[in-house]
Design a protein around this motif. Sequence first.
Motif, PDB file in Angstrom:
ATOM      1  N   THR A   1       0.671  -1.065  -0.075  1.00  0.00           N
ATOM      2  CA  THR A   1       0.108  -0.094  -0.003  1.00  0.00           C
ATOM      3  C   THR A   1       0.732   1.096   0.107  1.00  0.00           C
ATOM      4  O   THR A   1       0.318   2.473  -0.271  1.00  0.00           O
ATOM      5  CB  THR A   1      -0.785   0.042   1.256  1.00  0.00           C
ATOM      6  OG1 THR A   1      -0.042  -0.221   2.435  1.00  0.00           O
ATOM      7  CG2 THR A   1      -2.067  -0.946   1.062  1.00  0.00           C
ATOM      8  N   ALA A   2       2.153   1.144   0.241  1.00  0.00           N
ATOM      9  CA  ALA A   2       2.986   2.438   0.417  1.00  0.00           C
ATOM     10  C   ALA A   2       3.367   2.776  -0.820  1.00  0.00           C
ATOM     11  O   ALA A   2       3.709   3.846  -1.247  1.00  0.00           O
ATOM     12  CB  ALA A   2       4.235   1.854   1.118  1.00  0.00           C
ATOM     13  N   VAL A   3       3.331   1.824  -2.109  1.00  0.00           N
ATOM     14  CA  VAL A   3       3.503   2.274  -3.351  1.00  0.00           C
ATOM     15  C   VAL A   3       2.309   2.208  -4.515  1.00  0.00           C
ATOM     16  O   VAL A   3       2.155   2.754  -5.387  1.00  0.00           O
ATOM     17  CB  VAL A   3       4.606   1.369  -4.033  1.00  0.00           C
ATOM     18  CG1 VAL A   3       5.883   1.784  -3.247  1.00  0.00           C
ATOM     19  CG2 VAL A   3       4.367   0.024  -3.851  1.00  0.00           C
ATOM     20  N   ASP A   4       1.278   1.597  -3.718  1.00  0.00           N
ATOM     21  CA  ASP A   4       0.044   1.574  -4.457  1.00  0.00           C
ATOM     22  C   ASP A   4      -1.028   1.521  -3.452  1.00  0.00           C
ATOM     23  O   ASP A   4      -1.465   0.464  -2.943  1.00  0.00           O
ATOM     24  CB  ASP A   4       0.079   0.093  -5.148  1.00  0.00           C
ATOM     25  CG  ASP A   4      -1.372  -0.340  -6.042  1.00  0.00           C
ATOM     26  OD1 ASP A   4      -2.159   0.630  -6.152  1.00  0.00           O
ATOM     27  OD2 ASP A   4      -1.608  -1.284  -6.509  1.00  0.00           O
ATOM     28  N   PRO A   5      -1.601   2.772  -3.271  1.00  0.00           N
ATOM     29  CA  PRO A   5      -2.695   3.026  -2.389  1.00  0.00           C
ATOM     30  C   PRO A   5      -3.902   2.152  -2.584  1.00  0.00           C
ATOM     31  O   PRO A   5      -4.873   1.924  -1.850  1.00  0.00           O
ATOM     32  CB  PRO A   5      -3.034   4.463  -2.380  1.00  0.00           C
ATOM     33  CG  PRO A   5      -1.647   4.840  -3.049  1.00  0.00           C
ATOM     34  CD  PRO A   5      -1.101   3.932  -3.897  1.00  0.00           C
ATOM     35  N   ALA A   6      -4.257   1.658  -3.780  1.00  0.00           N
ATOM     36  CA  ALA A   6      -5.371   0.839  -4.008  1.00  0.00           C
ATOM     37  C   ALA A   6      -5.341  -0.660  -3.807  1.00  0.00           C
ATOM     38  O   ALA A   6      -6.250  -1.340  -3.656  1.00  0.00           O
ATOM     39  CB  ALA A   6      -5.553   0.866  -5.630  1.00  0.00           C
ATOM     40  N   GLN A   7      -4.312  -0.830  -3.291  1.00  0.00           N
ATOM     41  CA  GLN A   7      -3.815  -2.499  -3.053  1.00  0.00           C
ATOM     42  C   GLN A   7      -4.801  -2.829  -1.835  1.00  0.00           C
ATOM     43  O   GLN A   7      -4.652  -1.896  -0.701  1.00  0.00           O
ATOM     44  CB  GLN A   7      -2.413  -2.685  -2.483  1.00  0.00           C
ATOM     45  CG  GLN A   7      -1.970  -4.040  -2.242  1.00  0.00           C
ATOM     46  CD  GLN A   7      -2.137  -4.910  -3.611  1.00  0.00           C
ATOM     47  OE1 GLN A   7      -3.113  -5.404  -4.011  1.00  0.00           O
ATOM     48  NE2 GLN A   7      -0.880  -4.931  -4.479  1.00  0.00           N
ATOM     49  N   THR A   8      -5.539  -3.912  -1.750  1.00  0.00           N
ATOM     50  CA  THR A   8      -6.077  -4.222  -0.646  1.00  0.00           C
ATOM     51  C   THR A   8      -5.358  -5.000   0.301  1.00  0.00           C
ATOM     52  O   THR A   8      -5.648  -4.849   1.560  1.00  0.00           O
ATOM     53  CB  THR A   8      -7.345  -5.013  -1.046  1.00  0.00           C
ATOM     54  OG1 THR A   8      -6.832  -6.222  -1.824  1.00  0.00           O
ATOM     55  CG2 THR A   8      -8.361  -4.358  -2.041  1.00  0.00           C
ATOM     56  N   TRP A   9      -4.588  -5.851   0.017  1.00  0.00           N
ATOM     57  CA  TRP A   9      -3.623  -6.743   0.668  1.00  0.00           C
ATOM     58  C   TRP A   9      -2.444  -7.086  -0.087  1.00  0.00           C
ATOM     59  O   TRP A   9      -2.424  -7.156  -1.323  1.00  0.00           O
ATOM     60  CB  TRP A   9      -4.412  -8.022   1.377  1.00  0.00           C
ATOM     61  CG  TRP A   9      -4.714  -8.733   0.408  1.00  0.00           C
ATOM     62  CD1 TRP A   9      -5.915  -9.041  -0.164  1.00  0.00           C
ATOM     63  CD2 TRP A   9      -3.867 -10.002  -0.005  1.00  0.00           C
ATOM     64  NE1 TRP A   9      -5.935  -9.926  -1.019  1.00  0.00           N
ATOM     65  CE2 TRP A   9      -4.783 -11.045  -0.922  1.00  0.00           C
ATOM     66  CE3 TRP A   9      -2.763 -10.354   0.173  1.00  0.00           C
ATOM     67  CZ2 TRP A   9      -4.191 -11.957  -1.536  1.00  0.00           C
ATOM     68  CZ3 TRP A   9      -2.157 -11.648  -0.529  1.00  0.00           C
ATOM     69  CH2 TRP A   9      -3.069 -12.449  -1.513  1.00  0.00           C
ATOM     70  N   PHE A  10      -1.370  -7.317   0.645  1.00  0.00           N
ATOM     71  CA  PHE A  10      -0.065  -7.711  -0.052  1.00  0.00           C
ATOM     72  C   PHE A  10       0.837  -8.818   0.750  1.00  0.00           C
ATOM     73  O   PHE A  10       0.365  -9.071   1.738  1.00  0.00           O
ATOM     74  CB  PHE A  10       0.705  -6.456  -0.256  1.00  0.00           C
ATOM     75  CG  PHE A  10       0.983  -5.684   0.912  1.00  0.00           C
ATOM     76  CD1 PHE A  10       2.124  -6.050   1.726  1.00  0.00           C
ATOM     77  CD2 PHE A  10       0.245  -4.680   1.291  1.00  0.00           C
ATOM     78  CE1 PHE A  10       2.364  -5.279   3.174  1.00  0.00           C
ATOM     79  CE2 PHE A  10       0.447  -4.188   2.646  1.00  0.00           C
ATOM     80  CZ  PHE A  10       1.633  -4.295   3.499  1.00  0.00           C
ATOM     81  N   TRP A  11       1.321  -9.531  -0.226  1.00  0.00           N
ATOM     82  CA  TRP A  11       2.352 -10.644   0.597  1.00  0.00           C
ATOM     83  C   TRP A  11       3.226  -9.906   1.646  1.00  0.00           C
ATOM     84  O   TRP A  11       3.611  -8.737   1.379  1.00  0.00           O
ATOM     85  CB  TRP A  11       2.853 -11.395  -0.782  1.00  0.00           C
ATOM     86  CG  TRP A  11       2.213 -12.145  -1.673  1.00  0.00           C
ATOM     87  CD1 TRP A  11       2.438 -11.658  -2.972  1.00  0.00           C
ATOM     88  CD2 TRP A  11       1.396 -12.894  -1.567  1.00  0.00           C
ATOM     89  NE1 TRP A  11       1.308 -12.453  -3.584  1.00  0.00           N
ATOM     90  CE2 TRP A  11       0.941 -13.413  -2.938  1.00  0.00           C
ATOM     91  CE3 TRP A  11       0.852 -13.884  -0.243  1.00  0.00           C
ATOM     92  CZ2 TRP A  11      -0.246 -14.336  -3.048  1.00  0.00           C
ATOM     93  CZ3 TRP A  11       0.026 -14.772  -0.555  1.00  0.00           C
ATOM     94  CH2 TRP A  11      -0.395 -15.145  -2.038  1.00  0.00           C
ATOM     95  N   THR A  12       3.699 -10.858   2.560  1.00  0.00           N
ATOM     96  CA  THR A  12       4.777 -10.364   3.401  1.00  0.00           C
ATOM     97  C   THR A  12       6.090 -10.166   2.576  1.00  0.00           C
ATOM     98  O   THR A  12       6.168 -10.521   1.357  1.00  0.00           O
ATOM     99  CB  THR A  12       4.940 -11.521   4.493  1.00  0.00           C
ATOM    100  OG1 THR A  12       5.153 -12.831   3.674  1.00  0.00           O
ATOM    101  CG2 THR A  12       3.788 -11.590   5.489  1.00  0.00           C
ATOM    102  N   THR A  13       7.015  -9.449   3.482  1.00  0.00           N
ATOM    103  CA  THR A  13       8.263  -9.051   2.817  1.00  0.00           C
ATOM    104  C   THR A  13       8.955 -10.172   1.875  1.00  0.00           C
ATOM    105  O   THR A  13       9.469  -9.995   0.748  1.00  0.00           O
ATOM    106  CB  THR A  13       9.112  -8.543   3.715  1.00  0.00           C
ATOM    107  OG1 THR A  13       8.507  -7.602   4.580  1.00  0.00           O
ATOM    108  CG2 THR A  13      10.417  -8.095   3.218  1.00  0.00           C
TER     109      THR A  13
END
Length: 425
Positions: free
Chosen positions: A132-144
Amino acid sequence: MPAAVLLVVAAAIVGRRLVASGVELFLGWPPLLAEWLPHVGPGTPAAVVVAVGTVVWGPELAARLRWGALLAAGWAAAFAWTLSLALVDGWQRGVVERLTSGEEYLHDVPRVAQLGGIGPMLRVFSDHILTTAVDPAQTWFWTTHVGGHPAGAFLLFTVLDRIGLGSGGAAGVVVMLVGSSAAVAVAVTLRALGHEDLARRVLPFSVLFPGAVWVGVSADGLFAGWLAWGVALLALARGPLRAFAAGLVLGYALYLSYGLVLGALFPLAVLLTTRRWTLLVPALAGVLVIVAAFTAAGFWWFTGYEYVKVIYAASAAASRPYAYFLWANLAALAFALGPATIAALGPGRETSGLPRAATWLVGAAGAAILLADLSGMSKAEVERIWLPFAVWAVVACGALPRPRRWLVAQAALALVVNHLLLTVW
């Protein structure tokens, strides 16, 4: 050796000064990702026993044991060394928690079922790399670590979970088993290239590899073992079937870590040595089968890599100065290579007497490390990230005189690091 010591000291001093001046290195003990914490644990006596046993009996046993027995003993000793070092931090902290933290692979395994299974997961894998830091539209993202690697790495841990090895302890043991097997794969490769005597001299050094501190437990240790067996299979190949199998293993390595594209230098070194260029076609066919399979499943390697470059630029790497890590990375790597490997690679050493095949393999390790360093995509944490390359640099130790003295130095460094520092991996 003195130059390497000065490099490490300089990296520590400059790193601390950078932190004091407000630069965020995100390293507790630069140049390593670790913190100062002198401690002992249940693995301490076992690690000492393995080290002493390998120093005292390793070179002699390596010289006279039957080949099959030697490989079994070498793998057992390398695994015992890796596991005992991990257990210096205790079973829970040193093994179980390494792959279950909020940044690791096992944390995200439950999401596979939520997405509907492995197939759907692969189809949408790239869609959830950006944060979300680079894509505010992201609902969820994988761990690092999941999002920072190709889908093949996460797929392996998902499969481990499906077969009942998805706990932190079980997965950690699997990682150490595969990672420690790199010692055997390197020996197999050297023998297949016609240098059994060298393979026998190198094996005790591969067993007491100081990088075992990070093989237990980090997925990069597993990557090191995987890549090493792909190279070994190609070295063993005399016909298209085994070359094709080697290509399958090497092709999957591309989907474990984006940096393992540099691993292509090792099979190239094998082909340059053997001049069996007819094996190139079936080996490439094996690689292409893996690429086609992942692409058909919905994961395109280049899309994943482009997204990873975006999140890397917005991560801790953004504040890590390239100019510092360009040379401090080498200081961090020195802890994984150990004094014996560094001495063997130094100017004026007997490494010039290594056979051509070994020289190519060591050269491939050096070239991969140099390219990875210059890329700027490995700023810090290279003591684990570069393990797949470091295990091949150890081949240079086969030319060292008085091996027991150097084995003591290797073991001592690993023991000191693991008992004075708490490493993250």
